[in-house]
Design an enzyme around this catalytic site. Structure first.
Site, PDB file in Angstrom:
ATOM      1  N   LYS A   4       0.831  -1.297   0.014  1.00  0.00           N
ATOM      2  CA  LYS A   4      -0.018   0.033  -0.122  1.00  0.00           C
ATOM      3  C   LYS A   4       0.960   1.248  -0.079  1.00  0.00           C
ATOM      4  CE  LYS A   4      -4.076  -0.945   2.884  1.00  0.00           C
ATOM      5  NZ  LYS A   4      -4.451  -0.788   4.272  1.00  0.00           N
ATOM      6  N   ASP A  25      -8.605   2.149   5.231  1.00  0.00           N
ATOM      7  CA  ASP A  25      -8.972   0.706   5.599  1.00  0.00           C
ATOM      8  C   ASP A  25      -9.749   0.298   4.321  1.00  0.00           C
ATOM      9  OD1 ASP A  25      -8.488  -1.442   7.551  1.00  0.00           O
ATOM     10  OD2 ASP A  25     -10.627  -1.200   7.377  1.00  0.00           O
ATOM     11  N   PHE A  74      -1.468  -7.303  -4.562  1.00  0.00           N
ATOM     12  CA  PHE A  74      -1.290  -8.209  -3.440  1.00  0.00           C
ATOM     13  C   PHE A  74      -2.741  -8.306  -2.996  1.00  0.00           C
ATOM     14  CE2 PHE A  74      -3.024  -4.659  -0.599  1.00  0.00           C
ATOM     15  CZ  PHE A  74      -3.086  -3.378  -1.479  1.00  0.00           C
ATOM     16  N   GLY A  75      -3.023  -9.131  -2.030  1.00  0.00           N
ATOM     17  CA  GLY A  75      -4.166  -9.272  -1.512  1.00  0.00           C
ATOM     18  C   GLY A  75      -5.243 -10.266  -2.509  1.00  0.00           C
ATOM     19  N   TYR A  76      -6.528  -9.483  -2.633  1.00  0.00           N
ATOM     20  CA  TYR A  76      -7.344 -10.206  -3.633  1.00  0.00           C
ATOM     21  C   TYR A  76      -7.093  -9.848  -5.094  1.00  0.00           C
ATOM     22  CZ  TYR A  76      -9.563 -11.283   0.974  1.00  0.00           C
ATOM     23  OH  TYR A  76     -10.024 -11.755   1.968  1.00  0.00           O
ATOM     24  N   HIS A  99      -9.971   1.496  -6.100  1.00  0.00           N
ATOM     25  CA  HIS A  99     -10.554   2.018  -5.013  1.00  0.00           C
ATOM     26  C   HIS A  99      -9.670   3.151  -4.205  1.00  0.00           C
ATOM     27  CE1 HIS A  99      -8.411  -1.619  -4.283  1.00  0.00           C
ATOM     28  NE2 HIS A  99      -8.563  -1.457  -3.027  1.00  0.00           N
TER      29      HIS A  99
HETATM   30  P1  ITT Z   1      -2.766  -1.688   7.186  1.00  0.00           P
HETATM   31  O1  ITT Z   1      -3.973  -2.092   7.983  1.00  0.00           O
HETATM   32  O2  ITT Z   1      -1.668  -1.842   8.027  1.00  0.00           O
HETATM   33  O3  ITT Z   1      -2.877  -0.601   6.161  1.00  0.00           O
HETATM   34  P2  ITT Z   1      -3.738  -4.140   5.856  1.00  0.00           P
HETATM   35  O4  ITT Z   1      -2.962  -5.153   4.745  1.00  0.00           O
HETATM   36  O5  ITT Z   1      -4.274  -4.784   7.176  1.00  0.00           O
HETATM   37  O6  ITT Z   1      -2.820  -2.891   5.859  1.00  0.00           O
HETATM   38  P3  ITT Z   1      -6.400  -3.328   5.333  1.00  0.00           P
HETATM   39  O7  ITT Z   1      -6.739  -3.615   6.752  1.00  0.00           O
HETATM   40  O8  ITT Z   1      -6.983  -1.860   4.520  1.00  0.00           O
HETATM   41  O9  ITT Z   1      -4.929  -3.577   4.947  1.00  0.00           O
HETATM   42  O10 ITT Z   1      -6.932  -4.374   3.938  1.00  0.00           O
HETATM   43  C1  ITT Z   1      -7.431  -5.524   4.365  1.00  0.00           C
HETATM   44  C2  ITT Z   1      -7.117  -6.462   3.289  1.00  0.00           C
HETATM   45  O11 ITT Z   1      -7.985  -6.153   2.254  1.00  0.00           O
HETATM   46  C3  ITT Z   1      -5.897  -6.603   2.849  1.00  0.00           C
HETATM   47  O12 ITT Z   1      -4.955  -7.262   3.869  1.00  0.00           O
HETATM   48  C4  ITT Z   1      -5.785  -7.247   1.430  1.00  0.00           C
HETATM   49  O13 ITT Z   1      -6.038  -8.642   1.742  1.00  0.00           O
HETATM   50  C5  ITT Z   1      -7.312  -6.756   1.062  1.00  0.00           C
HETATM   51  N1  ITT Z   1      -6.871  -5.474   0.207  1.00  0.00           N
HETATM   52  C6  ITT Z   1      -7.010  -3.925   0.481  1.00  0.00           C
HETATM   53  N2  ITT Z   1      -6.725  -3.255  -0.590  1.00  0.00           N
HETATM   54  C7  ITT Z   1      -6.434  -4.216  -1.620  1.00  0.00           C
HETATM   55  C8  ITT Z   1      -6.059  -4.054  -2.802  1.00  0.00           C
HETATM   56  O14 ITT Z   1      -5.848  -2.849  -3.338  1.00  0.00           O
HETATM   57  N3  ITT Z   1      -5.894  -5.072  -3.609  1.00  0.00           N
HETATM   58  C9  ITT Z   1      -6.302  -6.329  -3.232  1.00  0.00           C
HETATM   59  N4  ITT Z   1      -6.570  -6.809  -1.797  1.00  0.00           N
HETATM   60  C10 ITT Z   1      -6.703  -5.740  -1.087  1.00  0.00           C
END
Ligand code: ITT
Length: 191
Positions: A13, A68, A148-150, A176
């Protein structure tokens, strides 16, 4: 240049956002030696964005913002939503989270979903929120390996590829988080 802290433990991020914020010196959690996990105990992403921003603002007196974000899937009644990081287990494992989403959608024809971000900015003792949303569909399998993530299972509306098949610059034009950050930057430029 003025300092501002982007409160996040997620390095991906930070890299995304650093590309979008040019007029401020962006400070990270590691610049401040924050190693602890900041509690995210609210039941909305808006509430959690406040908790993260407020934690560092209170501790260091800096202007801060935190985001978030979550993936909200229609056929799963909005899950994983606010639980996106820890959908499958307690340890925030993206691979397990994706496996669980694909399993839960196995027999679903409605693949509609959206990503949503709330940013909470605390500056001059004022609190401001900025929101960004992007709609799309959940793919049947993982596509691509960037991001990353999804990202590997989210195909934004109007595109034939997932976020994970895009370059960071492409994702940053439509995501987003980028939508919310652009609103934040517009606001900060007037400060
Ligand atoms: P911080 O709270 O430390 O910022 P985090 O990874 O815990 O980092 P969030 O709570 O905002 O971030 O996000 C929750 C999850 O949503 C994150 O771990 C990802 O799996 C997913 N996510 C958020 N933004 C994303 C993106 O742009 N693309 C893909 N997955 C995303």
């Amino acid at each position: 240049m003025r300092d501002i802290c982007f409160v996040t433990g997620n390095q991906n991020k930070f890299v995304e956002v650093k590309k979008l914020i040019k007029n401020f010196n962006l400070i990270s959690n590691s610049d401040l030696n924050i190693e602890e996990e900041i509690p995210e105990t609210e039941n909305t992403i808006k509430g959690n964005s406040f908790l993260k921003s407020n934690y560092v603002h209170k501790k260091f007196g800096l202007s801060c913002f935190a985001d978030d974000s979550g993936l909200f899937i229609k056929a799963l009644n909005g899950d994983p939503g606010v639980k996106s990081a820890r959908y499958a287990s307690d340890k925030s494992d993206s691979d397990l989270n994706i496996d669980l989403v694909l399993k839960n959608l196995e027999r679903e024809t409605n693949r509609d979903a959206f990503f949503e971000t709330y940013i909470c900015l605390i500056i001059n003792d004022e609190i401001h929120y900025f929101k960004g949303t992007i709609h799309g569909k959940i793919s049947k399998e993982r596509l691509g390996s960037a991001g990353f993530g999804y990202d590997p299972i989210f195909i934004p509306d109007g595109y034939k590829k997932s976020f994970a098949q895009m370059t960071l610059d492409e994702k940053n034009k439509i995501s987003h988080r980028a939508i919310a950050i652009k609103k934040l930057v517009k606001f900060l430029n007037k400060k």
